[in-house]
Design a protein around this motif. Structure first.
Motif, PDB file in Angstrom:
ATOM      1  N   TRP A 557       0.835  -1.210   0.000  1.00  0.00           N
ATOM      2  CA  TRP A 557       0.000   0.000   0.000  1.00  0.00           C
ATOM      3  C   TRP A 557       0.866   1.255   0.000  1.00  0.00           C
ATOM      4  O   TRP A 557       0.609   2.202  -0.764  1.00  0.00           O
ATOM      5  N   LEU A 558       1.907   1.302   0.840  1.00  0.00           N
ATOM      6  CA  LEU A 558       2.774   2.472   0.926  1.00  0.00           C
ATOM      7  C   LEU A 558       3.507   2.713  -0.392  1.00  0.00           C
ATOM      8  O   LEU A 558       3.643   3.869  -0.832  1.00  0.00           O
ATOM      9  N   GLU A 559       3.935   1.652  -1.052  1.00  0.00           N
ATOM     10  CA  GLU A 559       4.599   1.801  -2.345  1.00  0.00           C
ATOM     11  C   GLU A 559       3.634   2.367  -3.384  1.00  0.00           C
ATOM     12  O   GLU A 559       4.013   3.196  -4.213  1.00  0.00           O
ATOM     13  N   ASN A 560       2.390   1.928  -3.342  1.00  0.00           N
ATOM     14  CA  ASN A 560       1.373   2.456  -4.264  1.00  0.00           C
ATOM     15  C   ASN A 560       1.123   3.939  -4.009  1.00  0.00           C
ATOM     16  O   ASN A 560       0.891   4.722  -4.934  1.00  0.00           O
ATOM     17  N   VAL A 561       1.147   4.328  -2.723  1.00  0.00           N
ATOM     18  CA  VAL A 561       0.986   5.742  -2.381  1.00  0.00           C
ATOM     19  C   VAL A 561       2.169   6.539  -2.931  1.00  0.00           C
ATOM     20  O   VAL A 561       1.991   7.615  -3.518  1.00  0.00           O
ATOM     21  N   LYS A 562       3.364   6.024  -2.744  1.00  0.00           N
ATOM     22  CA  LYS A 562       4.563   6.733  -3.207  1.00  0.00           C
ATOM     23  C   LYS A 562       4.550   6.943  -4.720  1.00  0.00           C
ATOM     24  O   LYS A 562       4.931   8.014  -5.215  1.00  0.00           O
ATOM     25  N   ASN A 563       4.118   5.919  -5.450  1.00  0.00           N
ATOM     26  CA  ASN A 563       4.119   6.068  -6.914  1.00  0.00           C
ATOM     27  C   ASN A 563       2.776   6.546  -7.474  1.00  0.00           C
ATOM     28  O   ASN A 563       2.537   6.505  -8.681  1.00  0.00           O
ATOM     29  N   HIS A 564       1.884   6.964  -6.572  1.00  0.00           N
ATOM     30  CA  HIS A 564       0.599   7.580  -6.950  1.00  0.00           C
ATOM     31  C   HIS A 564      -0.298   6.643  -7.753  1.00  0.00           C
ATOM     32  O   HIS A 564      -1.042   7.085  -8.634  1.00  0.00           O
ATOM     33  N   SER A 565      -0.271   5.374  -7.424  1.00  0.00           N
ATOM     34  CA  SER A 565      -1.132   4.412  -8.117  1.00  0.00           C
ATOM     35  C   SER A 565      -2.278   3.923  -7.230  1.00  0.00           C
ATOM     36  O   SER A 565      -3.123   3.156  -7.683  1.00  0.00           O
ATOM     37  N   CYS A 579       5.648  14.339  -5.215  1.00  0.00           N
ATOM     38  CA  CYS A 579       6.052  13.312  -6.165  1.00  0.00           C
ATOM     39  C   CYS A 579       7.506  13.581  -6.562  1.00  0.00           C
ATOM     40  O   CYS A 579       8.048  14.654  -6.276  1.00  0.00           O
ATOM     41  N   GLU A 580       8.116  12.637  -7.212  1.00  0.00           N
ATOM     42  CA  GLU A 580       9.514  12.802  -7.602  1.00  0.00           C
ATOM     43  C   GLU A 580       9.658  13.903  -8.649  1.00  0.00           C
ATOM     44  O   GLU A 580       8.881  13.980  -9.600  1.00  0.00           O
ATOM     45  N   GLU A 581      10.654  14.756  -8.445  1.00  0.00           N
ATOM     46  CA  GLU A 581      10.889  15.881  -9.360  1.00  0.00           C
ATOM     47  C   GLU A 581      12.375  16.239  -9.320  1.00  0.00           C
ATOM     48  O   GLU A 581      12.971  16.329  -8.244  1.00  0.00           O
ATOM     49  N   ASN A 582      12.959  16.421 -10.471  1.00  0.00           N
ATOM     50  CA  ASN A 582      14.398  16.702 -10.577  1.00  0.00           C
ATOM     51  C   ASN A 582      15.238  15.613  -9.893  1.00  0.00           C
ATOM     52  O   ASN A 582      16.255  15.885  -9.270  1.00  0.00           O
ATOM     53  N   GLY A 583      14.761  14.384  -9.973  1.00  0.00           N
ATOM     54  CA  GLY A 583      15.494  13.270  -9.389  1.00  0.00           C
ATOM     55  C   GLY A 583      15.391  13.156  -7.890  1.00  0.00           C
ATOM     56  O   GLY A 583      16.127  12.378  -7.262  1.00  0.00           O
ATOM     57  N   TYR A 584      14.467  13.895  -7.273  1.00  0.00           N
ATOM     58  CA  TYR A 584      14.338  13.882  -5.815  1.00  0.00           C
ATOM     59  C   TYR A 584      12.869  13.792  -5.427  1.00  0.00           C
ATOM     60  O   TYR A 584      12.000  14.404  -6.053  1.00  0.00           O
TER      61      TYR A 584
END
Length: 670
Positions: A557-565, A579-584
């Motif tokens: 669940w946490l991984e899905n939250v991190k990748n916005h799925s 969300c990830e931006e400029n490699g961070y």
């Protein structure tokens, strides 16, 4: 005795709408074009005066109206107002008995049907003789000539079906007038500013009406005034005899009218009308009423109108008393609206058994009334056409919050002016962080500017392209500073069906096992020990499973939250977080903002507030650690960012990607 329920059928946008009326005061709310005015107008058309025409019929009926023939069932097309009255054994049934059909002593309900129907035979004859005129044009222009208003009493809603209409008992409108006392105060009142030509003594005229009506119904109150007028009559009579002597002599000579006299016949209403006025200011600085502010004029007019209606209700003393007030907030500033909201219920209680419906767009009025008084009108789309539902806000919403009583309690007490704006909003933005709340308007305007430039470029490239972008700034969007309580608004949002953007932080944490207890301190999103989020909003709206450290279900669940799925549990809500931006991948707003604006921040560091360890800003540290080191006071930091942007046009801050995407989602919602 009281009105328990009012139903409307086939009138304008109100295809089939019902208002339950179990309170003495009802606030009728809804966004624009949800039928609040139409609801009041229909009641007025039946209980006062008013004609019907083609535009009064529901749009959903137009196909049937244009196909009108011998097979048409006119009962299906009729405009109907249905009132359900409730009484008890203590009521005087003298006037109501005319409408009572059920002799069961346990039945305390009476149903009234007010109906505007088409005279079928006359309509068919008109259609037959219309000549070359298209039938749709004939119906549009001439249906008003074939309409009739009637009133019935009936036992059951089943009686309204065509096959059962023989059970309806037709009554006279004069019998309704004996039973129901109805008054309405419209939003379009006759007050005018001092700059308008119509700026006459509106309030003074109203005081005259008030006096005259009271003088008729309670002359004993005005005995001293009337006695004074009578004495003036005597004194003026002797003066008139001398003043008009020549006129009377000529009349006698020319017309042989020896008994002609001019006498004083003062009337109280004429003196009040011609010799009294409403003014304001003290004796040395007195000004006429029309030089007062329009807001004050309007509320004075409204209050005086209410007093007149109250006196009429008391004097008539009918069994049912119904008062409608349309948009009392018109032309009044928020403070007056606030006071009106606090006082109006007490003012209206002075008339026993009076029921009042107030339509309003004012969050100041709404926020000062209990949920129980609110009836919310909302559009419901269906296969057979659109309809307006009139929802009992408290009853229906409390059912949604079963199992979430604390959230419901919070919501009912949090209904401030700001959150009450949601009742009238088309969209909403919930802000959980201080910094985002300060900068959201800046980011929204920035997004609008970008989209407008894109539209302009498309028009330049394609001569046939028509720009259709509606700026966020031009939309009816309410911004709520919700703190960490956005989850409490879910059912409220869904009830109102408002697309809502929630801007929050991912707030990742790791597990720290101590000798006495286990804690969950903050950590970067990329930290290998990251095991959860502390953000209650994300957990709620993305359906977090029970947290058990190392549990595969929660890890997934946490991984899905991190990748916005991970899918949100509400179709009306979009939770926007980093969300990830400029490699961070940032953890917080400040984290994300520094990530995309670091170069400019270094250039403007002398003007930035809310920072500590400014010397660290030039260090080659990772963004997460840098944020922890330099951010001191978030609100001061955000305010200084806004100040720099507004005072130096060469500086433009970049909104973090997740905020831009959130605004894009909100823009896309219809």
């Amino acid at each position: 005795m009281r009105i328990k329920k009012i139903s409307v059928r086939n009138f304008r946008i109100l295809q089939d709408s019902t208002l339950d009326f179990d309170k003495d005061l009802c606030l009728l709310l809804g966004r624009n074009n949800t039928g609040k005015t139409s609801f009041m107008v229909l009641i007025e058309k039946f209980l006062k005066t008013g004609d019907f025409n083609f535009n009064d019929f529901s749009i959903n009926l137009r196909r049937k109206l244009f196909a009108f023939d011998e097979k048409t069932d006119v009962n299906e097309l009729a405009i109907q107002l249905i009132m359900t009255l409730e009484y008890d054994e203590n009521d005087n049934l003298c006037h109501l008995s005319e409408f009572i059909l059920d002799l069961d002593p346990d039945c305390k309900i009476v149903n009234l049907l007010f109906e505007c129907s088409i005279k079928k035979d006359k309509m068919l004859e008109g259609i037959k003789n219309r000549g070359t005129m298209p039938i749709d044009k004939f119906v549009t222009n001439h249906i008003k000539d074939y309409l009739q208003k009637k009133v019935y009493t009936f036992s059951s809603m089943e009686d309204l079906k065509t096959e059962n209409r023989y059970k309806l008992i037709e009554k006279e409108f004069k019998d309704i007038e004996k039973l129901i006392d109805f008054e309405i105060i419209h939003a379009k009142r006759s007050v005018a500013s001092s700059e308008e030509k119509s700026a006459t003594k509106v309030l003074s005229k109203l005081t005259t009406d008030y006096y005259n009506h009271s003088n008729i119904n309670a002359p004993d109150k005005f005995e001293s005034i009337n006695a004074l007028i009578s004495k003036m009559d005597e004194e003026l009579g002797s003066r008139y005899e001398t003043f008009f002597n020549n006129f009377l002599a000529n009349a006698k000579e020319f017309l042989s009218m020896g008994n002609l006299k001019v006498v004083s016949n003062l009337k109280a209403k004429e003196i009040v009308n011609d010799s009294s006025e409403v003014v304001y200011g003290d004796a040395t600085q007195r000004l006429p009423e029309h030089l007062n502010g329009l807001g004050h004029m309007n509320i004075l007019f409204l209050l005086l109108s209410i007093e007149i209606k109250k006196e009429a209700f008391k004097a008539n003393n009918k069994d049912i008393k119904l008062l409608l007030i349309e948009e009392p907030e018109a032309h009044t500033h928020p403070q007056i609206q606030y006071i009106f909201a606090q006082k109006i219920e007490d003012i209206l209680k002075e008339v026993p058994n009076m029921q009042t419906i107030i339509s309003t767009h004012s969050p100041h009025i709404v926020s000062n009334h209990p949920f129980e008084n609110i009836r919310y009108m909302s559009l419901k789309k269906g296969e057979d056409g659109d309809n307006i539902e009139i929802k009992n806000f408290y009853n229906e919403l409390s059912k949604k919050y079963v199992g979430e009583e604390k959230e419901f309690s919070f919501l009912t007490q949090y209904l401030s002016v700001q959150s009450a704006e949601l009742f009238f909003a088309d969209k909403a933005i919930f802000i959980e962080g201080i910094s985002e709340g300060i900068l959201i308007d800046y980011f929204s305007n920035q997004y609008d500017t970008k989209r407008k430039l894109e539209e302009s470029k498309k028009e330049e490239e394609d001569a046939e392209y028509k720009a259709n972008y509606i700026p966020l700034s031009a939309q009816n969007i309410t911004v709520i500073q919700a703190g960490a309580n956005a989850k409490a608004f879910r059912h409220f949002i869904e009830f109102l069906q408002i697309p809502t953007l929630i801007i929050t932080d991912i707030d990742t944490v790791y597990q720290k096992v101590g000798a006495k207890k286990t804690t969950y301190p903050a950590c970067s999103v990329a930290d290998p020990e990251c095991c959860n989020t502390s953000n209650a909003t994300i957990k709620y709206y993305y359906g977090a499973p029970e947290f058990i450290y190392g549990c595969s279900t929660h890890i997934t669940w946490l991984e899905n939250v991190k990748n916005h799925s991970q899918k949100c549990i509400s179709d009306f809500v979009n939770v926007s977080y980093q969300c990830e931006e400029n490699g961070y991948y940032p953890r917080s707003f400040e984290d994300a903002f520094i990530n995309v604006n670091l170069t400019t921040l270094k250039e403007q560091q002398d003007q930035l507030l809310g920072l500590k360890n400014k010397d660290e800003i030039d260090a080659n540290d990772d963004i997460y650690n840098l944020t922890q080191k330099i951010i001191d006071k978030k609100s001061d930091f955000a305010s200084s960012l806004l100040y720099i942007a507004y005072t130096d046009k060469s500086i433009e801050w970049t909104a973090p990607k997740y905020i831009q995407e959130g605004l894009e989602w909100l823009q896309s919602q219809c």
